[in-house]
Design an enzyme around this catalytic site. Structure first.
Site, PDB file in Angstrom:
ATOM      1  N   GLN A 135       0.888  -1.159   0.000  1.00 40.33           N
ATOM      2  CA  GLN A 135       0.000   0.000   0.000  1.00 40.33           C
ATOM      3  C   GLN A 135       0.927   1.211   0.000  1.00 40.33           C
ATOM      4  O   GLN A 135       1.494   1.558   1.024  1.00 40.33           O
ATOM      5  CB  GLN A 135      -0.921  -0.012   1.227  1.00 40.33           C
ATOM      6  CG  GLN A 135      -1.695   1.283   1.455  1.00 40.33           C
ATOM      7  CD  GLN A 135      -2.550   1.704   0.264  1.00 40.33           C
ATOM      8  OE1 GLN A 135      -3.205   0.895  -0.372  1.00 40.33           O
ATOM      9  NE2 GLN A 135      -2.519   2.986  -0.071  1.00 40.33           N
ATOM     10  N   MET A 147      -7.977   0.808  -3.326  1.00 38.70           N
ATOM     11  CA  MET A 147      -6.835   1.629  -3.721  1.00 38.70           C
ATOM     12  C   MET A 147      -6.725   1.566  -5.237  1.00 38.70           C
ATOM     13  O   MET A 147      -6.654   0.482  -5.822  1.00 38.70           O
ATOM     14  CB  MET A 147      -5.556   1.112  -3.041  1.00 38.70           C
ATOM     15  CG  MET A 147      -4.296   1.859  -3.453  1.00 38.70           C
ATOM     16  SD  MET A 147      -4.343   3.601  -2.932  1.00 38.70           S
ATOM     17  CE  MET A 147      -3.473   4.355  -4.292  1.00 38.70           C
ATOM     18  N   GLU A 148      -6.676   2.775  -5.826  1.00 40.82           N
ATOM     19  CA  GLU A 148      -6.813   2.902  -7.284  1.00 40.82           C
ATOM     20  C   GLU A 148      -5.521   2.625  -8.047  1.00 40.82           C
ATOM     21  O   GLU A 148      -5.133   3.406  -8.925  1.00 40.82           O
ATOM     22  CB  GLU A 148      -7.315   4.316  -7.593  1.00 40.82           C
ATOM     23  CG  GLU A 148      -6.356   5.476  -7.243  1.00 40.82           C
ATOM     24  CD  GLU A 148      -6.454   6.001  -5.828  1.00 40.82           C
ATOM     25  OE1 GLU A 148      -6.885   5.257  -4.919  1.00 40.82           O
ATOM     26  OE2 GLU A 148      -6.092   7.174  -5.611  1.00 40.82           O
ATOM     27  N   HIS A 175     -15.945   4.159  -7.280  1.00 47.07           N
ATOM     28  CA  HIS A 175     -15.005   5.148  -6.749  1.00 47.07           C
ATOM     29  C   HIS A 175     -13.591   4.910  -7.288  1.00 47.07           C
ATOM     30  O   HIS A 175     -12.963   5.823  -7.833  1.00 47.07           O
ATOM     31  CB  HIS A 175     -15.027   5.090  -5.218  1.00 47.07           C
ATOM     32  CG  HIS A 175     -14.077   6.041  -4.559  1.00 47.07           C
ATOM     33  ND1 HIS A 175     -14.472   7.268  -4.075  1.00 47.07           N
ATOM     34  CD2 HIS A 175     -12.744   5.957  -4.320  1.00 47.07           C
ATOM     35  CE1 HIS A 175     -13.422   7.899  -3.573  1.00 47.07           C
ATOM     36  NE2 HIS A 175     -12.351   7.117  -3.695  1.00 47.07           N
ATOM     37  N   GLU A 176     -13.107   3.696  -7.140  1.00 48.04           N
ATOM     38  CA  GLU A 176     -11.725   3.413  -7.573  1.00 48.04           C
ATOM     39  C   GLU A 176     -11.593   3.539  -9.087  1.00 48.04           C
ATOM     40  O   GLU A 176     -10.571   4.018  -9.590  1.00 48.04           O
ATOM     41  CB  GLU A 176     -11.264   2.036  -7.095  1.00 48.04           C
ATOM     42  CG  GLU A 176     -11.355   1.789  -5.585  1.00 48.04           C
ATOM     43  CD  GLU A 176     -10.786   2.906  -4.722  1.00 48.04           C
ATOM     44  OE1 GLU A 176      -9.875   3.634  -5.173  1.00 48.04           O
ATOM     45  OE2 GLU A 176     -11.274   3.070  -3.577  1.00 48.04           O
ATOM     46  N   HIS A 191     -11.170   7.113 -10.119  1.00 49.57           N
ATOM     47  CA  HIS A 191      -9.798   7.606  -9.927  1.00 49.57           C
ATOM     48  C   HIS A 191      -8.950   7.445 -11.197  1.00 49.57           C
ATOM     49  O   HIS A 191      -7.911   8.091 -11.328  1.00 49.57           O
ATOM     50  CB  HIS A 191      -9.103   6.854  -8.796  1.00 49.57           C
ATOM     51  CG  HIS A 191      -9.282   7.449  -7.434  1.00 49.57           C
ATOM     52  ND1 HIS A 191      -8.983   8.762  -7.143  1.00 49.57           N
ATOM     53  CD2 HIS A 191      -9.714   6.896  -6.259  1.00 49.57           C
ATOM     54  CE1 HIS A 191      -9.214   8.981  -5.844  1.00 49.57           C
ATOM     55  NE2 HIS A 191      -9.668   7.872  -5.286  1.00 49.57           N
ATOM     56  N   GLU A 249      -9.713  13.226  -4.187  1.00 53.55           N
ATOM     57  CA  GLU A 249     -10.830  12.496  -3.578  1.00 53.55           C
ATOM     58  C   GLU A 249     -12.189  13.174  -3.764  1.00 53.55           C
ATOM     59  O   GLU A 249     -13.190  12.502  -3.986  1.00 53.55           O
ATOM     60  CB  GLU A 249     -10.550  12.222  -2.098  1.00 53.55           C
ATOM     61  CG  GLU A 249      -9.334  11.324  -1.864  1.00 53.55           C
ATOM     62  CD  GLU A 249      -9.444   9.931  -2.486  1.00 53.55           C
ATOM     63  OE1 GLU A 249     -10.561   9.505  -2.829  1.00 53.55           O
ATOM     64  OE2 GLU A 249      -8.387   9.276  -2.650  1.00 53.55           O
ATOM     65  N   ASP A 278      -1.299  10.555   5.562  1.00 52.06           N
ATOM     66  CA  ASP A 278      -2.327   9.536   5.791  1.00 52.06           C
ATOM     67  C   ASP A 278      -3.371  10.005   6.794  1.00 52.06           C
ATOM     68  O   ASP A 278      -4.499   9.522   6.804  1.00 52.06           O
ATOM     69  CB  ASP A 278      -1.684   8.248   6.335  1.00 52.06           C
ATOM     70  CG  ASP A 278      -1.371   7.274   5.217  1.00 52.06           C
ATOM     71  OD1 ASP A 278      -1.753   7.557   4.066  1.00 52.06           O
ATOM     72  OD2 ASP A 278      -0.738   6.247   5.496  1.00 52.06           O
ATOM     73  N   TYR A 284     -13.079  14.253   1.005  1.00 52.08           N
ATOM     74  CA  TYR A 284     -13.992  13.434   0.199  1.00 52.08           C
ATOM     75  C   TYR A 284     -15.355  14.112   0.029  1.00 52.08           C
ATOM     76  O   TYR A 284     -15.815  14.341  -1.079  1.00 52.08           O
ATOM     77  CB  TYR A 284     -14.221  12.069   0.871  1.00 52.08           C
ATOM     78  CG  TYR A 284     -13.048  11.118   0.758  1.00 52.08           C
ATOM     79  CD1 TYR A 284     -11.871  11.340   1.458  1.00 52.08           C
ATOM     80  CD2 TYR A 284     -13.125   9.979  -0.035  1.00 52.08           C
ATOM     81  CE1 TYR A 284     -10.804  10.461   1.367  1.00 52.08           C
ATOM     82  CE2 TYR A 284     -12.062   9.089  -0.124  1.00 52.08           C
ATOM     83  CZ  TYR A 284     -10.905   9.331   0.574  1.00 52.08           C
ATOM     84  OH  TYR A 284      -9.855   8.450   0.479  1.00 52.08           O
TER      85      TYR A 284
HETATM   86  N1  BES Z   1      -6.917   6.463  -2.627  1.00 53.01           N
HETATM   87  C1  BES Z   1      -7.844   6.146  -1.609  1.00 53.01           C
HETATM   88  C2  BES Z   1      -7.231   5.437  -0.428  1.00 53.01           C
HETATM   89  C3  BES Z   1      -6.111   6.189   0.261  1.00 53.01           C
HETATM   90  C4  BES Z   1      -6.133   7.556   0.416  1.00 53.01           C
HETATM   91  C5  BES Z   1      -5.046   5.488   0.778  1.00 53.01           C
HETATM   92  C6  BES Z   1      -5.081   8.213   1.042  1.00 53.01           C
HETATM   93  C7  BES Z   1      -4.010   6.135   1.414  1.00 53.01           C
HETATM   94  C8  BES Z   1      -4.026   7.509   1.549  1.00 53.01           C
HETATM   95  C9  BES Z   1      -9.004   5.317  -2.159  1.00 53.01           C
HETATM   96  O1  BES Z   1      -9.416   5.697  -3.421  1.00 53.01           O
HETATM   97  C10 BES Z   1     -10.189   5.559  -1.277  1.00 53.01           C
HETATM   98  O2  BES Z   1     -10.644   6.672  -1.244  1.00 53.01           O
HETATM   99  N2  BES Z   1     -10.674   4.529  -0.604  1.00 53.01           N
HETATM  100  C11 BES Z   1     -11.852   4.609   0.201  1.00 53.01           C
HETATM  101  C12 BES Z   1     -13.002   4.132  -0.634  1.00 53.01           C
HETATM  102  C13 BES Z   1     -14.299   4.771  -0.393  1.00 53.01           C
HETATM  103  C14 BES Z   1     -14.297   6.262  -0.357  1.00 53.01           C
HETATM  104  C15 BES Z   1     -15.304   4.295  -1.433  1.00 53.01           C
HETATM  105  C16 BES Z   1     -11.660   3.712   1.413  1.00 53.01           C
HETATM  106  O3  BES Z   1     -10.656   3.008   1.458  1.00 53.01           O
HETATM  107  O4  BES Z   1     -12.486   3.713   2.296  1.00 53.01           O
HETATM  108 ZN    ZN Z   2     -10.430   7.582  -3.333  1.00 54.54          ZN
END
Ligand code: BES
Ligand code: ZN
Length: 624
Positions: A159, A290-291, A315-316, A319, A338, A397, A405
């Site tokens: 990740q 994760m996209e 969602h992914e 991205h 996001e 993070d 979002y």
């Molecule tokens: N890219 C993100 C996950 C992420 C963001 C990982 C920042 C590390 C740092 C991914 O696209 C995401 O937003 N995942 C969400 C999905 C949800 C909003 C549908 C999640 O993991 O909950």
């Molecule tokens: Zn996302």
């Protein structure tokens, strides 16, 4: 680590005194990103940049390490030092165009890691770094066979977002800097390896896999997974990878993926990445999704059997435009990734499942962001409710949450509602096309937007207040969900003691149940056992329902929270599932209701099953 004081001193001198005045600049780079200053990377792209990677790694499950060589091709016209980001890498040698050089690792910052300084003779072409990871590398999760669904073979996944690529690859780890890559990965015979690149659909007899990502990507989109994984096609350009025992279920769950891809293209232009596949990971995956380009990584908690959580795939997939094509320049601009993606996700869901369905998602999004604003403000962190973040000195993070979002989503929705969908969609199509493979700053987005809007529209919307001010502007659009209205009505009736007939809710989706549970108040606490008996929440197999139910009961129904069935379900969930979004509110509820000791006991058992990203957050919360 090699450290030559004289060379080190010279390199320091180069970088601190000579580099800022350096006149040379790489010739073929995106100049906008060259001058970005990213507070979360040591890279100095104005001096030297890499443009391609050839990565040769061996995956050693016994030692829990990756080792091999990263060959970086330099962009022409480089300066006299290359600075890469690293975090606890075991670097054994560096060669430039085949000749060994001395190098220096700078001081370690607990968040950013160490800069790696490599002096470059004029006209250098390639920097080769021989290195290995340590077993604790934070991007990597090494799972034993027992921690997988099939229990036959171990599993590894990475990740990298936000700044963990540097924990398994020395790289310029900034979202504003892109490079092409090839990789050759040796894994134990019998196992499958996958990356964010062209992927195999069958296992290689010799365990050696070749990958290529010909489109330049930033380091946070580097990904690798190795395990007992099979593939099955879902549509022309779409498919699923999963452990064999999860594959059929996953194929059913994602049966509408190709439709989503077509809907996305109809909205905002051609899909740029060739195939779109999803890899279903073991439950310890710390995120929902994760996209990673060409291969979304996903939590198995969305495999529910009823396709109720597939908005995560939308969602992914979204991205692939917002984020992977047009990329936030720094993590302070994370809302550009996001917020745009939640907006785009919603439009895909509307196109495939109807407005009614999409408005439920918007309703949850609204509740999430309003709650977050109340929480952050109460904690004296109102500054964190601004769209444009200030994450210097912090781990990016920690910026993942409803502000980027959902506040981001509502800002874009307001733009749509103010200028009309037709014009807004045309604007977005142009935006993605013109800025494809570039990075985007909040300030540049504002300039682009300003050109699109009339003065009157600009005033009506107030983009600067949305982006730079705290809280939620008064002109935030209101979602209208008839399906949620019906849920509210049922809840009211239930409170009055009027039992609903099963047929009235048997068609409810997980979102309706989540909304129902979130509508419960403290005063409903006494009726919790009845609710549970009637609707079977504690026995639910749906992680979204379970997690809101756990939090509600812990906070509002202490007696029910102590029942054996509830405690077993709760500790089972916390031990099985490593998705941070579910863990944090649940552990927090335990902590804030005087059950810190019990939470710590459960966590002691669960912790070995979590990825480092989740561990870091839960450790901090529980004071471990
Ligand atoms: N890219 C993100 C996950 C992420 C963001 C990982 C920042 C590390 C740092 C991914 O696209 C995401 O937003 N995942 C969400 C999905 C949800 C909003 C549908 C999640 O993991 O909950
Ligand atoms: Zn996302």
């Amino acid at each position: 680590m090699k450290l030559f004081p004289l060379a080190a001193g010279l390199i320091m001198l180069f970088t601190t005194i000579l580099l800022p005045g350096c006149k040379e600049s790489p010739s073929n780079v995106n100049m906008e990103s060259t001058f970005i200053t990213d507070p979360h990377s040591y890279a100095k792209p104005a001096v030297s940049r890499v443009e391609a990677l050839d990565l040769q790694l061996t995956v050693d499950f016994d030692a829990k390490i990756l080792f091999g060589t990263a060959h970086w091709t330099l962009a022409p016209g480089h300066g006299d030092t290359l600075i890469l980001d690293t975090y606890d890498l075991d670097i054994s040698a560096i060669e430039i165009d085949g000749k060994g050089v001395a190098f220096l690792l700078g001081a370690k910052d607990p968040i950013l890691g160490q800069p790696l300084f490599i002096p470059l003779p004029a006209n250098s072409k390639q920097v080769s770094i021989r290195y290995g990871t340590f077993p604790g590398a934070r991007a990597l999760q090494w799972l034993s066979a027992e921690q997988t669904a099939g229990k036959k073979q171990p599993f590894l996944f990475t990740q990298s977002q936000a700044i963990l690529a540097r924990t398994w690859l020395p790289c310029q780890d900034s979202p504003g800097l892109r490079y092409r890559y090839k990789a050759s990965i040796q894994v134990p015979v019998g196992m499958m390896a996958l990356m964010s690149a062209t992927n195999p659909q069958q296992r290689a007899a010799d365990g050696k896999y070749q990958f290529e990502m010909e489109i330049p990507v930033p380091a946070y989109l580097m990904a690798l997974a190795v395990g007992d994984i099979d593939f099955k096609s879902v549509g022309n350009r779409t498919g699923v990878y999963a452990e064999p025992s999860m594959l059929e279920k996953s194929v059913y769950e994602f049966g509408e993926m190709e439709k989503m891809l077509e809907a996305a293209e109809a909205l905002y232009g051609p899909y740029a990445w060739g195939r779109y596949d999803v890899l279903v990971l073991p439950p310890s995956f710390p995120f929902g999704g994760m996209e990673n380009p060409r291969l979304t990584f996903a939590t198995p908690t969305i495999i529910t059997g009823d396709r109720s959580l597939v908005s995560l795939i939308a969602h992914e997939l979204a991205h692939s435009w917002s984020g992977n094509l047009v990329t936030n320049a720094t993590w302070n601009d994370f809302w550009l990734n996001e917020g745009f993606t939640v907006y785009f996700e919603n439009r895909i869901m509307e196109a495939v499942y109807g407005r009614d369905y999409a408005e439920m998602l918007a309703g949850i999004s609204h509740a999430d962001v309003m709650e977050e604003i109340v929480d952050l403000t109460a904690q004296g962190k109102a500054d964190k409710t601004k769209l444009k973040a200030q994450m210097e000195g912090e781990d990016p993070d920690d910026g993942v949450g409803p502000i980027a979002y959902d506040k981001g989503y509502y800002f874009l929705r307001l733009l749509e509602e103010t200028i009309g969908r037709e014009r807004w969609d045309a604007f977005l199509r142009g935006y993605f096309a013109e800025n494809a493979f570039k990075s985007m700053h909040t300030e540049r987005f504002i300039d682009i937007l300003k050109k699109e809007l009339t003065e009157e529209e600009w005033k009506l919307i107030g983009p600067k207040a949305w982006i730079y001010e705290t809280g939620m502007p008064a002109n935030c659009p209101q979602p209208e969900s008839q399906r949620f209205d019906a849920v509210r009505l049922k809840l009211e009736q239930w409170r009055k003691g009027e039992k609903a007939a099963k047929s009235e809710y048997s068609q409810w989706s997980a979102h309706e149940w989540v909304y129902f549970i979130r509508g419960l108040e403290a005063k409903d606490g006494a009726n919790t056992p009845l609710l549970d008996e009637e609707f079977g929440f504690t026995k639910s197999k749906n992680a979204e329902i379970l997690s809101v139910w756990f939090v509600y009961v812990i906070r509002n129904a202490p007696a029910h929270a102590q029942s054996k069935a509830f405690k077993e379900a709760l500790s089972g969930f916390l031990t099985q599932v490593g998705r941070r979004k579910f863990l944090m509110p649940t552990y927090r509820a335990l902590k804030e209701t005087g059950q810190l000791e019990w939470a710590r006991t459960v966590y002691t058992t669960a912790r070995p099953n979590y990825h480092a990203v989740a561990r870091q957050s839960v450790d901090a919360l529980l004071g471990i």
